[in-house]
Scaffold this active site. Structure first.
Site, PDB file in Angstrom:
ATOM      1  N   HIS A 317       0.823  -1.223   0.000  1.00 34.00           N
ATOM      2  CA  HIS A 317       0.000   0.000   0.000  1.00 34.00           C
ATOM      3  C   HIS A 317       0.855   1.270   0.000  1.00 34.00           C
ATOM      4  O   HIS A 317       0.523   2.259   0.651  1.00 34.00           O
ATOM      5  CB  HIS A 317      -0.946   0.012   1.200  1.00 34.00           C
ATOM      6  CG  HIS A 317      -2.072  -0.967   1.084  1.00 34.00           C
ATOM      7  ND1 HIS A 317      -2.989  -0.925   0.061  1.00 34.00           N
ATOM      8  CD2 HIS A 317      -2.415  -2.027   1.859  1.00 34.00           C
ATOM      9  CE1 HIS A 317      -3.861  -1.919   0.214  1.00 34.00           C
ATOM     10  NE2 HIS A 317      -3.528  -2.607   1.286  1.00 34.00           N
ATOM     11  N   GLN A 338       2.389  -1.027  -5.991  1.00 23.42           N
ATOM     12  CA  GLN A 338       1.742  -1.356  -4.723  1.00 23.42           C
ATOM     13  C   GLN A 338       2.739  -1.664  -3.620  1.00 23.42           C
ATOM     14  O   GLN A 338       2.583  -1.209  -2.485  1.00 23.42           O
ATOM     15  CB  GLN A 338       0.797  -2.548  -4.921  1.00 23.42           C
ATOM     16  CG  GLN A 338      -0.249  -2.722  -3.832  1.00 23.42           C
ATOM     17  CD  GLN A 338       0.192  -3.689  -2.752  1.00 23.42           C
ATOM     18  OE1 GLN A 338       1.159  -4.430  -2.912  1.00 23.42           O
ATOM     19  NE2 GLN A 338      -0.518  -3.683  -1.633  1.00 23.42           N
ATOM     20  N   ASP A 373       0.282  -4.778   5.651  1.00 25.01           N
ATOM     21  CA  ASP A 373      -0.796  -5.681   5.264  1.00 25.01           C
ATOM     22  C   ASP A 373      -0.870  -5.795   3.750  1.00 25.01           C
ATOM     23  O   ASP A 373      -0.404  -4.921   3.016  1.00 25.01           O
ATOM     24  CB  ASP A 373      -2.144  -5.176   5.804  1.00 25.01           C
ATOM     25  CG  ASP A 373      -2.520  -3.816   5.230  1.00 25.01           C
ATOM     26  OD1 ASP A 373      -1.636  -2.937   5.206  1.00 25.01           O
ATOM     27  OD2 ASP A 373      -3.673  -3.619   4.824  1.00 25.01           O
ATOM     28  N   GLU A 374      -1.474  -6.881   3.284  1.00 22.16           N
ATOM     29  CA  GLU A 374      -1.788  -7.086   1.870  1.00 22.16           C
ATOM     30  C   GLU A 374      -0.605  -6.779   0.955  1.00 22.16           C
ATOM     31  O   GLU A 374      -0.719  -6.037  -0.017  1.00 22.16           O
ATOM     32  CB  GLU A 374      -3.006  -6.241   1.482  1.00 22.16           C
ATOM     33  CG  GLU A 374      -4.270  -6.629   2.241  1.00 22.16           C
ATOM     34  CD  GLU A 374      -5.481  -5.805   1.863  1.00 22.16           C
ATOM     35  OE1 GLU A 374      -6.600  -6.338   1.910  1.00 22.16           O
ATOM     36  OE2 GLU A 374      -5.308  -4.615   1.520  1.00 22.16           O
ATOM     37  N   VAL A 375       0.536  -7.362   1.278  1.00 20.01           N
ATOM     38  CA  VAL A 375       1.710  -7.225   0.411  1.00 20.01           C
ATOM     39  C   VAL A 375       1.545  -8.260  -0.702  1.00 20.01           C
ATOM     40  O   VAL A 375       2.054  -9.382  -0.623  1.00 20.01           O
ATOM     41  CB  VAL A 375       3.014  -7.441   1.204  1.00 20.01           C
ATOM     42  CG1 VAL A 375       4.225  -7.142   0.314  1.00 20.01           C
ATOM     43  CG2 VAL A 375       3.041  -6.561   2.441  1.00 20.01           C
TER      44      VAL A 375
END
Length: 739
Positions: A317, A338, A373-375
């Site tokens: 993110h 990202q 998070d959400e890598v």
């Protein structure tokens, strides 16, 4: 004589056969009687009966999974088959599943109803009915055969004990309006749970003289009325500010309001709203906060007694930086801005610079959330392929965490999702438990579906402290304008159950619960629910997490916090089944942000009206369809008929834009107001105006071509083309006459 002997012989045979049949019949009746005495849920003897005993007997039938129905309510005769019974406990539980089942039952019945004793309903031959009220003599114990195993005996004893507690609560006058969501009354902090010297919840919170633990066999705890009224030590409100900053003046009203409702801290996620300097100055948005404004926000929170926890993304993110050409070479995948490549030294420089600049304006913060998070992209580039993804992630988190602890003397917090599939041995190998504290996030109603008990056990082998994160908005739809309060309430209530069940596994329990309020799903996403339209949801969920329950005893606090008028409308409790967004209930209140909340209700009504009109004139009727407008071919008279209602809808949408603008600028700058209106309202106006222009164009036609009309050119890709024209006959042929 022979005939007489034959007749007597026949009679004897018949009698012998009848005797055998009678014997079988008597045997069957005896067996049914035994089964009836053993398993019957109906009354044996006349009389009032002990209700708790009745509940226990009914629960025993449920444990066995069957009941006979010889006599009593619901009987279908002594010879009917054994009926399957499914009990649903609904009125006093908080389980979303229980409420949905109860609502379905009410829908099938065609209306409400209070249910059976203690709000219970059951399935009998596929129909919803009240359980037959048990009628036993006073204080009569349930008769259980010596052959019954100890598990069934224990089940009955447990149900009897629970019903005694329910009866005791009823004697204390803990009545709740029918249909209201209810959890047990709050106990005082001293009665509710032991505290250690740091104010943290001690392992194994005591409630009602028992230590509450999660059932090791995986039975759900949601809606269990025999649970502690768990109150997280910290109740943290999350501000997602990326791309849409609140006006600094809003915090002067908002911060005291949050404190009054029980908040203890705020989690500030600035993203591109932070005034980055130097090489990072290009990643700050054009409408970012100034340094003085951030210092003022920090001071307002601390003066009100709210701890400030900044959030800086340090792995995934990171679109705010990686979208720029200047930092594009730091991407793990060149096409996707990202996640950074953790193997590059410049990536570590970027992360440390982000942390240092944010902490410079929050020097007193004890915690720093470093994201992670959400890598989604990790171990993809040539350098990173040399290591496992697990090692890459853990090493990067350790590097960032050490920097935060050594330079800023703050405790790093990380989102937990990337750790859920990492072994405790691997985390202990990197000494992760001494460096970071995980924050477990689940925004859906069923927390255990996403984080099973085994994950909690694994985390407890690594970490002594842990956090949880629920949501009060921004979780159930990328383009929603107002949160579904019922779903968020279920999420938070279930989190309290889970925290009460799992906190004892950790040496120091839970630090707190963060109520996240996402404004965008990521950097590139459009706006979802804005904070002013989510104030009722925030108020309700803050009250829930600050008291440990939700029932009518909180009514006055809730209505007072939302500045509702003293009218009969606000002398009744909420109905989240029929009003999940609470538009009906709170559109006459005057809380901060109430104007924007009312705009979302008006937007919903206007959008449904405009869509219905547009579909009617373009899909149901036959003169302003897409086909008509493409070919400029229609009846002027019919067009006028269909356009009669268009001006009123154009006016309604235009007025909505002005009203939304006035409500939005109380909280946001013109950039945010313009983006929200362009996303939510402008498409309606644009659609109606195009319809009007194309309809007027068709009306200007004075002469129309003969059929067939030209085919759509794009249909040629599917083999549909216009055939060659046929030769036309000359209509002016000569007349032939006879002379």
């Amino acid at each position: 004589m022979g005939m007489a002997r034959a007749w007597l012989t026949h009679v004897g045979v018949v009698a012998w056969r009848s005797k055998r049949q009678v014997g079988w019949g008597v045997g069957v009746l005896v067996m049914l009687s035994v089964l009836y005495l053993q398993y019957s849920a109906g009354p044996l003897l006349p009389g009032g009966g002990d209700e708790a005993t009745g509940h226990a007997q009914r629960a025993l039938n449920n444990v066995r999974g069957r009941t006979s129905d010889g006599g009593g309510a619901g009987s279908h005769g002594s010879g009917s088959k054994v009926q399957k019974v499914q009990f649903v406990v609904g009125a006093s539980g908080s389980s979303n599943q229980h409420r949905e089942v109860q609502q379905e039952a009410e829908d099938e019945r065609g209306g409400g109803g209070e249910g059976g004793p203690d709000g219970e309903w059951y399935q009998w031959n596929g129909q919803q009915q009240q359980p037959p009220r048990q009628q036993y003599p006073p204080n009569q114990d349930v008769i259980i055969s010596p052959d019954e195993d100890r598990d069934k005996m224990a089940a009955v004893e447990l149900l009897e004990r629970h019903n005694d507690e329910h009866r005791h609560e009823a004697q204390q006058g803990l009545g709740v309006q029918a249909g209201a969501l209810q959890l047990p009354q709050q106990l005082s902090p001293q009665e509710q749970q032991p505290q250690d010297v740091d104010g943290m919840v001690a392992p194994g919170a005591v409630w009602a003289g028992q230590v509450y633990k999660y059932n090791p066999y995986g039975e759900p705890v949601y809606g269990n009325t025999n649970r502690p009224n768990y109150i997280p030590p910290h109740r943290v409100v999350h501000f997602d500010l990326k791309g849409a900053p609140l006006k600094p003046s809003v915090y002067k009203t908002l911060v005291p309001w949050l404190k009054e409702l029980g908040a203890t801290a705020v989690l500030l996620e600035y993203e591109d709203m932070y005034p980055f300097r130097g090489r990072l100055s290009s990643i700050a948005a054009g409408n970012h906060y100034t340094s003085s404004q951030i210092k003022e926000i920090d001071s307002l929170c601390r003066e009100a007694g709210l701890e400030v926890i900044p959030l800086v993304q340090t792995f995934g993110h990171l679109e705010l930086a990686l979208k720029h050409e200047r930092f594009a070479h730091l991407r793990e995948v060149p096409e996707l801005p990202q996640a950074i490549c953790p193997s590059l030294n410049e990536s570590l420089w970027l992360v440390r610079s982000l942390v240092d600049q944010v902490m410079a304006l929050h020097p007193q913060s004890r915690y720093l959330h470093i994201g992670c998070d959400e890598v989604f992209q990790i171990g993809e580039c040539q350098r990173c392929r040399q290591k496992s993804r697990e090692a890459l992630f853990l090493q990067h988190v350790v590097t960032v965490a050490r920097h935060v602890r050594e330079k800023h003397h703050a405790i790093p917090i990380v989102w937990d999702d990337m750790l859920r599939h990492v072994s405790d041995a691997a985390m202990n190998e990197y000494n992760l438990g001494k460096l970071v504290e995980p924050m477990v996030w689940v925004y859906a109603e069923d927390v255990y579906r996403f984080v099973q008990p085994s994950v909690w056990t694994k985390f407890s082998q690594v970490f002594s402290h842990i956090w949880a994160a629920s949501a009060f908005k921004g979780a159930f739809g990328e383009q929603l304008t107002v949160p579904n309060v019922r779903r968020h309430l279920d999420n938070n209530l279930n989190w309290l159950d889970v925290m009460a069940a799992e906190g004892g596994k950790f040496g120091s329990g839970f630090r707190g619960l963060v109520l996240t309020g996402w404004q965008r799903y990521d950097h590139f996403a459009v706006l979802c629910e804005l904070l002013p339209s989510a104030m009722p949801s925030l108020a309700i969920n803050l009250l829930v997490t600050s008291h440990g329950y939700f029932n009518t005893s909180l009514q006055s606090k809730l209505y007072k916090s939302l500045k509702c008028m003293q009218t009969p409308k606000y002398q009744t409790w909420l109905n989240l089944d029929s009003d999940p967004f609470l538009w009906d209930k709170f559109s006459w209140c005057f809380f901060p942000g109430s104007q924007m909340f009312k705009v979302t209700a008006r937007l919903d009504a206007t959008r449904r009206d405009v869509d219905a009109y547009y579909d009617r004139v373009t899909k149901s009727r036959a003169w302003i369809t897409d086909y008509n407008r493409r070919h400029n071919f229609s009846s002027p008279m019919r067009i006028d008929e269909d356009l009669e209602e268009l001006p009123s809808r154009l006016h309604a949408v235009s007025l909505l834009i002005k009203t939304a603008r006035d409500a939005l600028v109380e909280w946001f700058d013109d950039w945010t107001a313009g983006e929200w209106i362009e996303e939510q309202v402008w498409p309606m106006l644009d659609k109606l105006q195009r319809l009007q222009n194309e309809a007027e164009s068709m009306k200007n036609v004075k002469n129309w071509p003969v059929r067939p009309l030209p085919l759509l050119p794009e249909l040629a890709n599917f083999g549909i083309t216009e055939p060659p024209p046929k030769p036309r006959k000359d209509k002016d042929h000569k007349k032939v006459t006879n002379v």
